[in-house]
Enzyme design. Structure first.
Site, PDB file in Angstrom:
ATOM      1  N   THR A 200      46.118 186.233 113.542  1.00 43.29           N
ATOM      2  CA  THR A 200      46.895 185.628 114.623  1.00 43.29           C
ATOM      3  C   THR A 200      47.494 184.308 114.143  1.00 43.29           C
ATOM      4  OG1 THR A 200      44.779 184.809 115.443  1.00 43.29           O
ATOM      5  CG2 THR A 200      45.754 186.668 116.616  1.00 43.29           C
TER       6      THR A 200
ATOM      7  N   HIS B 206      37.831 194.882 116.480  1.00 48.08           N
ATOM      8  CA  HIS B 206      38.541 193.825 115.752  1.00 48.08           C
ATOM      9  C   HIS B 206      38.325 193.864 114.251  1.00 48.08           C
ATOM     10  CE1 HIS B 206      39.671 191.275 119.280  1.00 48.08           C
ATOM     11  NE2 HIS B 206      38.623 191.869 119.813  1.00 48.08           N
TER      12      HIS B 206
ATOM     13  N   LYS C  70      40.053 187.989 102.687  1.00 47.21           N
ATOM     14  CA  LYS C  70      41.262 187.214 102.987  1.00 47.21           C
ATOM     15  C   LYS C  70      41.888 186.643 101.708  1.00 47.21           C
ATOM     16  CE  LYS C  70      39.588 185.864 107.603  1.00 47.21           C
ATOM     17  NZ  LYS C  70      40.605 186.339 108.566  1.00 47.21           N
TER      18      LYS C  70
ATOM     19  N   LYS D  89      42.245 179.684 107.624  1.00 47.15           N
ATOM     20  CA  LYS D  89      41.563 180.819 108.237  1.00 47.15           C
ATOM     21  C   LYS D  89      40.124 180.765 107.767  1.00 47.15           C
ATOM     22  CE  LYS D  89      44.697 183.412 106.137  1.00 47.15           C
ATOM     23  NZ  LYS D  89      45.209 184.189 107.257  1.00 47.15           N
ATOM     24  N   ARG D  90      39.245 181.607 108.326  1.00 45.56           N
ATOM     25  CA  ARG D  90      37.883 181.619 107.822  1.00 45.56           C
ATOM     26  C   ARG D  90      37.858 181.975 106.337  1.00 45.56           C
ATOM     27  NH1 ARG D  90      33.451 180.746 111.424  1.00 45.56           N
ATOM     28  NH2 ARG D  90      32.194 181.487 109.688  1.00 45.56           N
TER      29      ARG D  90
ATOM     30  N   LYS E  24      51.290 182.361 114.623  1.00 42.62           N
ATOM     31  CA  LYS E  24      51.503 180.947 114.971  1.00 42.62           C
ATOM     32  C   LYS E  24      52.462 180.288 113.979  1.00 42.62           C
ATOM     33  CE  LYS E  24      46.900 181.031 116.843  1.00 42.62           C
ATOM     34  NZ  LYS E  24      45.473 180.924 116.503  1.00 42.62           N
TER      35      LYS E  24
HETATM   36  C1  NBG Z   1      39.080 189.315 113.767  1.00 40.53           C
HETATM   37  C2  NBG Z   1      39.978 189.902 112.685  1.00 40.53           C
HETATM   38  C3  NBG Z   1      41.372 189.303 112.754  1.00 40.53           C
HETATM   39  C4  NBG Z   1      41.929 189.402 114.158  1.00 40.53           C
HETATM   40  C5  NBG Z   1      40.951 188.802 115.142  1.00 40.53           C
HETATM   41  C6  NBG Z   1      41.421 188.952 116.565  1.00 40.53           C
HETATM   42  C7  NBG Z   1      36.641 189.600 113.893  1.00 40.53           C
HETATM   43  C8  NBG Z   1      35.524 190.568 113.961  1.00 40.53           C
HETATM   44  N1  NBG Z   1      37.860 190.098 113.788  1.00 40.53           N
HETATM   45  O1  NBG Z   1      42.214 189.988 111.869  1.00 40.53           O
HETATM   46  O2  NBG Z   1      39.402 189.690 111.439  1.00 40.53           O
HETATM   47  O3  NBG Z   1      43.154 188.761 114.251  1.00 40.53           O
HETATM   48  O4  NBG Z   1      39.696 189.445 115.045  1.00 40.53           O
HETATM   49  O5  NBG Z   1      41.683 190.279 116.865  1.00 40.53           O
HETATM   50  O6  NBG Z   1      36.400 188.410 113.951  1.00 40.53           O
END
Ligand code: NBG
Length: 824
Positions: free
Chosen positions: A669, A368, A565, A559-560, A673
């Site tokens: 994701t 991920h 980002k 988002k985080r 949405k």
């Molecule tokens: C996160 C990514 C996102 C992705 C999500 C689900 C981690 C390690 N990765 O871009 O930063 O959408 O995983 O796949 O949290």
């Protein structure tokens, strides 16, 4: 204990689906479950009684699903994930059972508003962000598609922290989500597994065969807590099994009696710490021993549970790959690989080669991330101390793997060093992603671009060595929670136009395309947005005393908080706009009224992320108070962004901010949405943005910024952020304004670290993309001015985003990786 007799399903377990039947059940739960009368009952009593009533409706289906699964023994998925960011359960359970109307009416008869009870639920925040939420979407889709799946994870006593702001700075509070009761879980202490740690290994002679065994030093009990995962109105209920750590011996009565109370419960505290709290890290690994304990704890319990309790007695383990695929959600559960080997070889006395062949068919790995620092490694010293036998197994896997590499490529020492599962520098450690790649039948990235970069940049040697092992599955989101439940007004509009089929077949949204040309439909679509904005306003008012300006464009970045980002890029845009308006360069009347909304938690130890939060709040405070820009631009930062808030925020948004540096966001994701709820995206060519843009069409997406190869080229050439600052007067003004103390009561030092970082490091090239971002934002303004055209684009975003259903992701996993067809 396995039930060997068929489960008898008593009709008593399935309450009548009528309003009267519901009311009877509900009152019974309230009276006999909660021990209170309706009059005088608290909202929490009512919520718990309702949750238990709804759960009864699912019970018969759950037992039936388990019975059929035991009968058919068809192949299923064991999803191994350290995180499940579930969101509230009540609404989803009501939707799955189709009970919403009955419950609403029944509660009304009791003088209760369903909305009040919904609001009472504290969401289980057992995840950080996208990765955990993805797991929750996937299990929803598998249940809806009737695919056998057990989700395995950890029942954290405290989930992701509750974020508050004090003087604009993030302060974390514990998330005691269990405090008011946990009506959705079924604990099974009698089915606890023992999980061992520490100690040493030895070899022994087993009737002429030399074998190894592990002599562990201590252990904990893993108690399963089962949760129902209901499919959408299809009669299937899968299981999510979360493990809680409990001490083997509750406490030492002898020591307690002697008066040393702390020492008496030491073992208990120690054991229970394992499932005490979620590590609040996102996209950054946490190299702490407790974290490794958590990882091993849940996968060891899960594998034991599957082999001992789920499989029928006497099952021939040579056939394990016909029955199960363990999907590794990132590297967190990868210690499951040596654990399965240990069980097969040491405990079940299988030949090593046979065990390895089975293991390689039973695991698949999803990566991920693209950030090299986010790939987990465990120091050999730590791993050897906690799991000595596993370390030996990893060494042997590595030896055999490197032997095979040598056979293929000769003694290419550089390559051997690059590919070794054991890294030598800066300290000897185990590269978990490499272990997963060697062991996994398949390795997938989470969006086309990400999977490509994974093969080309992160694991190219492995791609060469294992042709065909790498594949892509683009992420998806569940349309049940994120459209049907989160956006009832849009759902109704869609259903009116194309029927209800879209809820389980999201590609049907395509049928909306012609409606983009229908003026009346566009009007209704705008009314839906306006309605959702009013709804959001109500929520923000009540929750935080915030409000969205009337007729404002709602521009959302949730988002985080992570530097890659680029929340800072958004801040620079806001500061520029503010500067231009307040200096009179821009006539406020020419500025599209906008409310900027941020939602973001920073990992508690991530200093720069926390500085950025402070900056956003500081800019917001000044902008919102300045009469010169009032009613034009507004900055809101509601604290504690979570799934519950997302469900209100996303449907109200006009503009979705997806502005990571190209090549850094694996997928995203949230981006999906927003598009599915009719927001337009301003975004870079990164992650799943690429696919969103391809599907919705360039004219309906605001693309900006460098492409990934351009980023690479700039980095190779030597990126000098200050040169962008020098060359661009707008950028200079924005940064100088921050430096001047304008947002920190005249104190020039407050944001010095943020500014210095931008000017002298700027790892994620915010300054390089600034001009392009501003230009794209001007296009946004111009486009928004034509509301008919904007609405047309918004409708087309919805109509063309059906691909991003997690049902489609599941089909791709099934076709490319799992081969686990639906069963009924
Ligand atoms: C996160 C990514 C996102 C992705 C999500 C689900 C981690 C390690 N990765 O871009 O930063 O959408 O995983 O796949 O949290």
């Amino acid at each position: 204990m396995k039930a060997t007799h068929p489960l008898a399903l008593s009709p008593v377990g399935s309450p009548a689906s009528s309003v009267d039947g519901f009311v009877r059940e509900f009152l019974r739960e309230l009276n006999f479950g909660q021990g209170v009368a309706l009059t005088g009952s608290e909202v929490n009593d009512q919520y718990l009684a309702l949750a238990r009533t709804v759960r009864h409706y699912l019970m018969a289906r759950w037992l039936e699903t388990l019975r059929r699964q035991a009968d058919t023994q068809s192949k299923g998925v064991a999803y191994l994930s350290a995180e499940y960011l579930l969101g509230r359960q009540l609404n989803n359970a009501l939707l799955a059972t189709g009970l919403t109307d009955i419950v609403k009416q029944g509660l009304a008869q009791c003088g209760i508003d369903l909305a009040d009870l919904r609001a009472q639920e504290v969401e289980p925040g057992l995840g950080n962000g996208g990765l955990g939420r993805l797991a929750a979407c996937f299990i929803d889709s598998l249940a809806t598609m009737s695919v056998p799946c057990i989700g395995y994870g950890i029942r954290y006593e405290y989930g992701i922290f509750r974020q508050t702001f004090v003087d604009g700075r993030q302060v974390e509070q514990p998330d005691s989500w269990l405090a008011l009761g946990a009506p959705w879980e079924f604990p099974h202490p009698e089915a606890a597994q023992t999980v061992h740690f520490g100690g040493r290994t030895e070899t022994y002679d087993d009737e002429g065969v030399e074998r190894s065994r592990w002599i562990p030093a201590w252990n904990v009990q893993a108690v399963p807590y089962n949760y129902m995962v209901p499919g959408y109105q299809n009669g299937r209920v899968n299981t999510l099994r979360l493990w809680r750590a409990v001490a083997t011996d509750a406490f030492d009565l002898r020591i307690f009696n002697s008066g040393d109370y702390e020492e008496a419960v030491r073992a208990q505290t120690f054991a229970e710490n394992i499932s005490k709290v979620l590590y609040p890290e996102d996209s950054t690994p946490q190299g702490k021993e407790l974290r490794l304990q958590q990882q091993y704890f849940f996968v060891a319990a899960s594998i034991a549970n599957f082999l001992d309790d789920v499989l029928p007695e006497g099952f021939d383990l040579a056939r394990l790959p016909e029955r199960i695929i363990f999907q590794l959600n990132d590297t967190h559960p990868v210690i499951a690989v040596p654990e399965l080997m240990r069980v097969l070889v040491d405990e079940r006395k299988m030949d090593w080669d046979d065990a390895w062949a089975i293991t390689q068919k039973c695991f698949a790995y999803t990566c991920h991330t693209l950030l090299p620092e986010a790939l987990e490694v465990w120091p050999v010293a730590l791993l050897g101390k906690l799991l000595p036998r596993h370390l030996e197994i990893i060494y042997r896997i590595n030896d055999e793997f490197l032997e095979a590499v040598r056979e293929r490529f000769g003694d290419d020492e550089l390559r051997i060093r690059r590919m070794s599962i054991i890294a030598e520098h800066p300290e000897r450690s185990v590269r978990m992603a490499y272990l997963a790649t060697v062991a996994g039948a398949k390795v997938n990235g989470v969006a086309e671009l990400h999977s490509q970069l994974l093969r080309d940049k992160v694991l190219p040697d492995f791609d060469e060595f294992y042709p065909g092992k790498f594949t892509n599955v683009t992420n998806g989101i569940t349309p049940r929670r994120f459209v049907r439940l989160a956006n009832p007004a849009l759902s109704e509009l869609i259903t009116d136009a194309v029927g209800v089929g879209w809820i389980t077949d999201l590609e049907r949204l395509r049928e909306l395309e012609p409606f983009a040309e229908d003026e009346d439909f566009r009007l209704r679509f705008r009314e839906v947005k306006a309605h959702n904005k009013r709804r959001l306003n109500g929520v923000l008012q009540q929750r935080d005393g915030l409000s969205v300006g009337d007729d404002h464009m709602l521009d959302v970045m949730v988002k985080r908080l992570h530097e890659y980002k680029r929340q800072l890029l958004k801040v620079l845009h806001i500061v520029t706009l503010y500067d231009r308006i307040s200096t009179g360069e821009l006539d406020p009347a020419d500025v599209t009224p906008r409310t900027f909304v941020f939602g973001a938690k920073a990992a508690p130890g991530y200093k720069m992320a926390k500085e950025i939060i402070h900056l956003i709040n500081a800019v917001g405070t000044v902008v919102n108070a300045d009469p010169k820009v009032q009613d034009r631009i507004n900055v809101l930062f509601p604290p504690n962004y979570n799934v519950t808030l997302a469900e209100k925020l996303i449907p109200a948004a006009d503009l979705s901010e997806q502005i990571s540096l190209a090549g850094k966001e694996a997928s995203g994701t949230g981006n999906m949405k927003f598009a599915l709820n009719g927001a337009l995206t301003i975004g870079t060519d990164d992650g799943a943005n690429v696919e969103i843009r391809q599907l919705v069409g360039d004219e309906h997406f605001f693309l900006f910024g460098m492409l990934e190869p351009e980023v690479e080229a700039l980095a190779a050439k030597g990126y000098v952020p200050s040169s962008f600052y020098e060359a661009d007067p707008n950028l200079r003004r924005a940064i100088d304004l921050i430096s001047s103390g304008a947002f920190s009561g005249g104190d020039k030092t407050t944001f010095e670290p943020v500014v210095a970082n931008l000017l002298y490091e700027d790892r994620f090239m915010v300054l390089a993309d600034y001009a392009s971002y501003l230009e794209a934002q001007e296009k946004v303004d111009a486009a928004y001015a034509d509301q008919e055209a904007w609405t047309r684009s918004a409708i087309l975003n919805v109509a063309r985003s059906g691909y991003f259903s997690s049902d489609r992701s599941m089909r791709d996993y099934i076709d490319r990786i799992w081969h686990t067809p639906p069963t009924f």
